[in-house]
Design a protein around this motif. Structure first.
Motif, PDB file in Angstrom:
ATOM      1  N   SER A 188       0.769  -1.434   0.041  1.00  0.00           N
ATOM      2  CA  SER A 188      -0.174   0.053   0.314  1.00  0.00           C
ATOM      3  C   SER A 188       0.665   1.189  -0.143  1.00  0.00           C
ATOM      4  CB  SER A 188      -1.367  -0.111   1.238  1.00  0.00           C
ATOM      5  OG  SER A 188      -1.735   1.583   1.072  1.00  0.00           O
ATOM      6  N   SER A 189       1.870   0.881   0.863  1.00  0.00           N
ATOM      7  CA  SER A 189       2.743   2.218   0.942  1.00  0.00           C
ATOM      8  C   SER A 189       3.310   2.581  -0.258  1.00  0.00           C
ATOM      9  CB  SER A 189       3.453   2.423   2.424  1.00  0.00           C
ATOM     10  OG  SER A 189       2.643   2.117   3.414  1.00  0.00           O
ATOM     11  N   LEU A 190       4.259   1.312  -0.772  1.00  0.00           N
ATOM     12  CA  LEU A 190       5.149   1.569  -2.153  1.00  0.00           C
ATOM     13  C   LEU A 190       4.464   1.491  -2.755  1.00  0.00           C
ATOM     14  CD1 LEU A 190       8.003   1.202  -2.532  1.00  0.00           C
ATOM     15  CD2 LEU A 190       7.333  -0.940  -3.298  1.00  0.00           C
ATOM     16  N   LEU A 191       3.150   1.138  -3.311  1.00  0.00           N
ATOM     17  CA  LEU A 191       2.488   1.507  -4.848  1.00  0.00           C
ATOM     18  C   LEU A 191       2.347   3.065  -4.899  1.00  0.00           C
ATOM     19  CD1 LEU A 191      -0.041  -1.028  -5.216  1.00  0.00           C
ATOM     20  CD2 LEU A 191       1.982  -0.807  -6.512  1.00  0.00           C
ATOM     21  N   LYS A 192       1.719   3.461  -3.522  1.00  0.00           N
ATOM     22  CA  LYS A 192       1.773   5.077  -3.793  1.00  0.00           C
ATOM     23  C   LYS A 192       2.212   6.101  -3.542  1.00  0.00           C
ATOM     24  CE  LYS A 192      -0.416   8.886  -0.290  1.00  0.00           C
ATOM     25  NZ  LYS A 192      -0.905   8.439   1.373  1.00  0.00           N
ATOM     26  N   GLU A 193       3.825   5.406  -3.030  1.00  0.00           N
ATOM     27  CA  GLU A 193       4.915   6.559  -3.513  1.00  0.00           C
ATOM     28  C   GLU A 193       5.301   6.585  -5.073  1.00  0.00           C
ATOM     29  OE1 GLU A 193       8.596   8.683  -2.573  1.00  0.00           O
ATOM     30  OE2 GLU A 193       6.763   8.061  -0.929  1.00  0.00           O
ATOM     31  N   CYS A 194       5.012   5.427  -5.920  1.00  0.00           N
ATOM     32  CA  CYS A 194       5.131   5.063  -6.631  1.00  0.00           C
ATOM     33  C   CYS A 194       5.084   5.665  -7.834  1.00  0.00           C
ATOM     34  CB  CYS A 194       5.339   3.661  -7.233  1.00  0.00           C
ATOM     35  SG  CYS A 194       6.969   2.728  -6.745  1.00  0.00           S
ATOM     36  N   THR A 195       3.006   5.672  -7.507  1.00  0.00           N
ATOM     37  CA  THR A 195       2.255   6.203  -8.367  1.00  0.00           C
ATOM     38  C   THR A 195       3.171   7.824  -8.426  1.00  0.00           C
ATOM     39  OG1 THR A 195       1.094   6.139  -6.747  1.00  0.00           O
ATOM     40  CG2 THR A 195       0.594   4.476  -8.835  1.00  0.00           C
ATOM     41  N   GLU A 196       2.431   8.809  -6.504  1.00  0.00           N
ATOM     42  CA  GLU A 196       2.579   9.798  -7.142  1.00  0.00           C
ATOM     43  C   GLU A 196       3.957  10.289  -7.019  1.00  0.00           C
ATOM     44  OE1 GLU A 196       0.610  10.369  -2.447  1.00  0.00           O
ATOM     45  OE2 GLU A 196      -0.948   9.834  -2.707  1.00  0.00           O
ATOM     46  N   GLY A 197       4.927   9.723  -6.707  1.00  0.00           N
ATOM     47  CA  GLY A 197       6.149  10.651  -6.576  1.00  0.00           C
ATOM     48  C   GLY A 197       7.000  10.015  -8.376  1.00  0.00           C
ATOM     49  N   ASP A 198       6.411   9.221  -9.244  1.00  0.00           N
ATOM     50  CA  ASP A 198       6.693   8.844 -10.280  1.00  0.00           C
ATOM     51  C   ASP A 198       8.122   8.348 -10.170  1.00  0.00           C
ATOM     52  OD1 ASP A 198       6.559   9.060 -12.899  1.00  0.00           O
ATOM     53  OD2 ASP A 198       8.485  10.619 -13.265  1.00  0.00           O
ATOM     54  N   VAL A 199       7.875   7.429  -9.558  1.00  0.00           N
ATOM     55  CA  VAL A 199       9.164   5.981  -9.627  1.00  0.00           C
ATOM     56  C   VAL A 199       9.181   5.116 -10.378  1.00  0.00           C
ATOM     57  CG1 VAL A 199      10.187   4.821  -7.378  1.00  0.00           C
ATOM     58  CG2 VAL A 199       8.946   6.550  -7.135  1.00  0.00           C
TER      59      VAL A 199
END
Length: 249
Positions: A165-176
């Protein structure tokens, strides 16, 4: 209460502070509370079998705590301000400041107890759980469009759900574009862990992030029974970063 000026008493001063303030004698018996504390203890009094806050006057302060004698033993030798977190009947958690009050001759005659904050115990436990979860699996930005996730200990269902949940949110919002999953803190590898790692890789692919597994120790490699061949693996984080730099340039 002692007269401070011709038109201002100590009672007036303590009532105007807007804090929950109690006054206890040397036996730690409650002798007075200000108006703010009365509002607070009006809700708490029924938990102790009393109807009103005023019914608590004359009661020993240690009767309010889970372990009787827990505070009296400490304040009996108290010579200066003491800050503590107390547990009220296993229902509330409160931060308090206990200060000895001395007369003009320097003799101690009262304790002032200021209740700085009070929280339902269940809320406190939920807050702690949330803090532990947020700290248990940090997500570190190591390069432009790249993050590293150091895994330590066992990955149970709850930690995996929180991680994804945390990583997917970070990847989508932070353009990772790249996520380095560091396994150097993992000591054993089983089918359940393999399944979690495969699920994590597939979820990252869905949001356009490439999953790179780094930090596989010889001991961990020997414990592999099944490993998803679709995962890119690297000896350490440095090797993974070098791959990212080469493909990002």
């Amino acid at each position: 209460m002692a007269l401070m000026t011709s038109d201002l008493t100590m009672t007036d001063a303590l009532n105007s502070m807007g804090e929950n303030i109690l006054l206890a004698d040397l036996n730690y018996d409650l002798v007075w509370m200000n108006d703010e504390a009365k509002k607070l203890f009006t809700d708490i009094a029924p938990l102790f079998g009393y109807e009103h806050a005023d019914d608590l006057i004359g009661k020993n302060m240690d009767d309010f705590y889970v372990n009787e004698g827990s505070q009296l033993g400490k304040v009996d030798k108290l010579t200066e301000k003491h800050q503590a977190r107390i547990n009220l009947k296993d229902q509330f958690v409160a931060d308090t400041v206990i200060t000895p009050l001395r007369n003009r001759e320097g003799e101690m005659n009262y304790y002032i107890i200021m209740i700085m904050d009070i929280t339902l115990k269940t809320e406190e436990e939920e807050r702690k759980d949330h803090l532990i979860e947020s700290l248990s699996i940090p997500i570190l930005k190591v390069w432009e469009h790249a993050v590293a996730v150091p895994l330590i200990g066992d990955l149970d269902e709850k930690r995996v759900d929180h991680l994804m949940s945390s990583l997917l949110k970070e990847c989508t919002e932070g353009d990772v574009e790249y996520a380095l999953i560091d396994l150097s803190g993992i000591h054993t590898f089983n089918d359940q862990f393999s399944r979690h790692l495969k699920q994590l890789n597939q979820s990252l692919q869905l949001v356009g992030t490439e999953c790179l597994v780094v930090g596989i120790t010889p001991k961990l490699a020997l414990s592999f029974q099944y490993f998803d061949k679709g995962l890119k693996t690297f000896k350490n984080t440095y090797a993974g970063l070098r791959y990212i730099i080469q493909h990002d340039s």
